[in-house]
Write a protein that holds these residues in place. Structure first.
Motif, PDB file in Angstrom:
ATOM      1  N   UNK A 284       0.826  -1.207   0.000  1.00 60.49           N
ATOM      2  CA  UNK A 284       0.000   0.000   0.000  1.00 60.49           C
ATOM      3  C   UNK A 284       0.862   1.260   0.000  1.00 60.49           C
ATOM      4  N   UNK A 285       1.985   1.213   0.696  1.00 57.95           N
ATOM      5  CA  UNK A 285       2.900   2.352   0.703  1.00 57.95           C
ATOM      6  C   UNK A 285       3.526   2.557  -0.677  1.00 57.95           C
ATOM      7  N   UNK A 286       3.988   1.473  -1.285  1.00 56.21           N
ATOM      8  CA  UNK A 286       4.629   1.595  -2.598  1.00 56.21           C
ATOM      9  C   UNK A 286       3.654   2.053  -3.668  1.00 56.21           C
ATOM     10  N   UNK A 287       2.361   1.776  -3.473  1.00 57.04           N
ATOM     11  CA  UNK A 287       1.350   2.192  -4.447  1.00 57.04           C
ATOM     12  C   UNK A 287       0.815   3.598  -4.184  1.00 57.04           C
ATOM     13  N   UNK A 288       1.278   4.234  -3.122  1.00 58.75           N
ATOM     14  CA  UNK A 288       0.918   5.623  -2.883  1.00 58.75           C
ATOM     15  C   UNK A 288      -0.380   5.855  -2.157  1.00 58.75           C
ATOM     16  N   UNK A 289      -0.892   4.870  -1.418  1.00 56.45           N
ATOM     17  CA  UNK A 289      -2.071   5.097  -0.583  1.00 56.45           C
ATOM     18  C   UNK A 289      -1.690   6.044   0.567  1.00 56.45           C
ATOM     19  N   UNK A 290      -2.701   6.685   1.162  1.00 59.02           N
ATOM     20  CA  UNK A 290      -2.468   7.563   2.310  1.00 59.02           C
ATOM     21  C   UNK A 290      -2.317   6.684   3.552  1.00 59.02           C
TER      22      UNK A 290
END
Length: 355
Positions: A284-290
């Motif tokens: 989720x971090x690598x995909x740019x989620x908040x």
């Protein structure tokens, strides 16, 4: 690799922390002895281990049963003030500069307290803890989120209480408890009231029940943030790790910048994630989620913000820039007014990461 000492020194922002999940074991033992509340073990060290072991069952329902003992020792003004004061002191000692601590006033009325008296007691405890932290040379801003239990029918009443106290230290509303069988749509009247009052709220969703819970929280209830939300990973096709494909709901959550209040250790304990190394926070971090990092229940998980960050550093090789990104994400997502959020980012967070 960052050292634990470096991580301990940087400023932290905490959005998902339960007051009744962070009580000191010695405080639980002392109040229980004074009030006659029966505990599984009385020694504080052994009691802390019992909470951790009972919470690590892999079942959210079993995890929630441990709260009978912490809630049981938080039934008077004196005890609520003490627990709230110690909460703020412990967070400040951990380098937390801003915290939103949630709790359910309706669970603290067994000894005759009113809802308002309970909220006032926690408010007083937060004030005392903030003053003690300042005496120690630490600055912390602590706010309440009032929670309604999703299996009860007092959500509108608690929402009205949150609005009544929003200029007195309460910044938001939440629903919590077992997700299965108790969808957020059961509390639509509360969420519609909060919308009319321009009030903030978060919803526990996507921890145990999955995508339907997340979809209802967002599209039916209009939540500002997702409490946990870890199961949004179920709407991402990772067949090709180099080309992940977001489903409609996952894409909506990312595009709308809906904050995820992820709690790594707790998510592993309740079975929402298989391990820290396999926790969806990496994807989720690598995909740019908040993404934000949180403790959930410090007693049950035997954790702190420093420990949660250290676990992620170890598992994903995150550096200081990554930790700053998580922290700024959290401050951007806080239920404070914009100017106050910006001031904390500029005056406390950015300078604190310039090490």
């Amino acid at each position: 690799m960052l050292t634990p000492e470096q991580i301990a020194r940087v400023p932290k922002v905490l959005l998902h922390d339960h007051l009744d999940g962070g009580v000191r074991p010695e405080t639980v033992a002392a109040i229980a002895e004074r009030t006659g509340h029966e505990l599984p073990v009385s020694d504080p060290a052994a009691l802390g281990e019992w909470f951790a072991a009972a919470a690590a069952s892999g079942s959210l329902v079993r995890y929630l049963e441990t709260f009978e003992h912490t809630v049981g020792v938080m039934q008077t003004t004196e005890d609520l003030v003490q627990v709230a004061r110690e909460c703020v002191e412990d967070l400040a000692d951990d380098g937390v500069v801003y915290a939103e601590v949630r709790w359910a006033p309706e669970q603290h009325l067994r000894e005759g307290l009113s809802l308002t008296a309970a909220v006032d007691a926690v408010r007083e405890g937060f004030a005392q803890g903030t003053a003690e932290a300042a005496r120690r040379g630490r600055t912390i801003h602590a706010r309440q989120i009032l929670t309604a239990m999703r299996h009860q029918a007092r959500s509108l009443e608690i929402a009205e209480l949150a609005v009544a106290y929003r200029d007195r230290g309460v910044v938001g509303f939440d629903i919590a408890g077992a997700e299965a069988g108790y969808p957020p749509t059961r509390h639509l009247d509360a969420f519609e009231y909060l919308h009319r009052e321009n009030a903030h709220f978060t919803i526990h969703a996507g921890e145990a029940f999955g995508l339907p819970s997340i979809w209802q929280a967002i599209q039916w209830c209009g939540t500002d943030r997702l409490g946990h939300g870890v199961r949004i990973i179920d709407d991402i096709d990772l067949t090709d790790p180099d080309d992940p494909k977001l489903g409609r709901l996952a894409a909506y959550v990312r595009d709308k910048r809906i904050p995820l209040e992820l709690c790594p250790s707790s998510n592993v304990q309740t079975g929402a994630a298989p391990s820290i190394a396999e926790h969806p926070i990496g994807t989720l971090t690598s995909l740019g989620f908040r993404v934000t990092v949180n403790t959930d229940n410090r007693l049950m998980s035997q954790t702190s913000m420093t420990r949660e960050m250290a676990l992620l550093v170890d598992a994903f090789r995150y550096d200081l820039d990554d930790l700053r990104w998580f922290t700024v994400n959290a401050m951007k997502s806080a239920f404070l007014p914009f100017d106050q959020r910006l001031a904390l980012i500029q005056d406390a967070i950015k300078p604190g990461y310039a090490i």
